[in-house]
Design an enzyme around this catalytic site. Structure first.
Site, short mmCIF file in Angstrom:
data_model
loop_
_atom_site.label_atom_id
_atom_site.label_comp_id
_atom_site.label_asym_id
_atom_site.label_seq_id
_atom_site.Cartn_x
_atom_site.Cartn_y
_atom_site.Cartn_z
NE ARG A 145 -34.46 12.82 -16.99
CZ ARG A 145 -35.25 13.80 -16.57
NH1 ARG A 145 -35.97 13.62 -15.45
NH2 ARG A 145 -35.33 14.94 -17.23
CG HIS A 275 -33.48 8.17 -22.15
ND1 HIS A 275 -33.80 8.54 -20.86
CD2 HIS A 275 -33.52 9.32 -22.87
CE1 HIS A 275 -34.00 9.84 -20.80
NE2 HIS A 275 -33.84 10.34 -22.01
NE ARG A 278 -37.19 11.75 -20.05
CZ ARG A 278 -37.84 12.49 -19.16
NH1 ARG A 278 -38.72 11.90 -18.35
NH2 ARG A 278 -37.63 13.78 -19.04
#
Length: 370
Positions: A145, A275, A278
């Site tokens: 994160r 993000h 990820r």
């Protein structure tokens, strides 16, 4: 908001101070504290500056209903407000809120994560450089994160074993994930520059912030190399509580701005954020063939159902099903590549049970039948 007076005449702490103390006693994050204090203020303002002790479930229900119907906030925002008020009444005022089952609640949408292809990730990373390239590489290569990457300390990197330890991640949980081999040498060079900055900070008396009460237990740890940030900020600040001259980690908005500019420069139409890297990490591992349990551990998910959201990209969009249109119309090839071979005619479907031979045919009609 009035000041409460105890039986002995001494003034009790203000409500918001009591709320902060209750949050800090449970070691909640600073962002949680900031959010809960914000919703407590907004709740009091909504009801004309009345004290929460004078209100109850009906006022909470009216406030939550106004958020959903009048302000049309998202479901996550309304849930955060509900959690803040529930904590305020239960942990600070010592009261239970009942009768909130019929409160108008915003519907939680079910969304699939935005994922970039490998080519799109390469185009975005090619437009980053320096520290932002290293941080973005860790987001995609290790599944971190944004704040987990920004809060990395030198002691959390094991370049020899190719491992990276995330300390105090979401839910205050630690985990170990991979360290990309492609970033090992760039990280070594980066840490050499950080070490030179560390030497200058020691001479200037600049320290770093330590978690919880570790500073009082190990006073010298704030000056040790292992506790230094991997991505330190360029400027220092004076802590208001201790008066120490400190250096914080690089603010997350630095990477966010650089990544947003790189996405625009790459010409992507997807609204990708940090993000998204990820999400792409988990999706590409699934496409490669790694099992879902391994990916769950690397991401730090407590529930496997949270990781299962990435299963929508297994093999191909549509759960691996090939569209029937692709068997009817030719699929155009990208520019500069040869097209696919022509479609072969569909084979004749043989009946499962062939009809018996006609041994007694009917005679032809004697006259036309209309």
């Amino acid at each position: 908001m009035t000041i409460e007076i105890t039986a002995g005449g001494a003034a009790k702490p203000r409500l918001l101070d009591r709320l902060r103390a209750a949050i800090r006693a449970r070691h909640y994050s600073r962002r949680t504290e900031k959010a809960y204090v914000f919703w407590a203020r907004r709740y009091v303002t909504f009801h004309g500056m009345r004290h929460p002790a004078e209100m109850g479930s009906s006022e909470v229900a009216a406030f939550l209903a106004a958020l959903a119907t009048r302000l049309r906030v998202s479901a996550s925002t309304q849930n955060q407000a509900f959690s803040a008020l529930l904590f305020l009444y239960r942990e600070v005022l010592g009261r239970e809120l009942c009768g909130l089952e019929k409160v108008v609640r915003a519907k939680q949408p079910v969304r699939v994560p935005l994922v970039l292809s490998r080519e799109e990730v390469a185009r975005v990373l090619a437009r980053l450089q320096g520290t932002t390239l290293l941080m973005a590489g860790l987001l995609y290569g290790s599944g971190l994160r944004l704040l987990e990457c920004a809060r990395l300390r030198v002691k959390d990197l094991d370049l020899d074993r190719g491992e990276l330890t995330v300390r105090g991640g979401k839910g205050e949980k630690d985990r170990v994930t991979m360290l990309p081999a492609a970033l090992a040498e760039p990280l070594r060079q980066h840490l050499e520059r950080v070490r030179r900055l560390h030497q200058r900070d020691l001479q200037a008396g600049v320290v770093v912030e330590l978690p919880a009460r570790l500073g009082s237990k190990y006073p010298a740890a704030a000056r040790e190399w292992g506790w230094r940030w991997v991505f330190p900020a360029s400027r220092t600040y004076v802590d208001r509580r201790t008066g120490e001259l400190r250096r914080h980690h690089l603010h997350e908005t630095v990477l966010q701005r650089a990544f947003r500019a790189a996405v625009r420069s790459a010409g992507l139409s997807k609204p990708a954020s940090c993000h998204t890297l990820r999400h792409s990490f988990a999706t590409h591992l699934l496409e490669t063939g790694y099992d879902i349990r391994t990916i769950q551990e690397l991401l730090g998910h407590a529930d496997l159902n949270t990781t299962m959201i990435y299963a929508h990209v297994l093999n191909r969009t549509g759960r691996g099903v090939r569209s029937p249109l692709d068997g009817v119309l030719p699929v155009p090839a990208p520019a500069g590549q040869p097209g696919p071979p022509p479609l072969s005619p569909s084979p004749q479907v043989q009946p499962r049970y062939p009809a018996p031979p006609n041994t007694n045919p009917l005679p032809p009609p004697k006259r036309p039948i209309y």
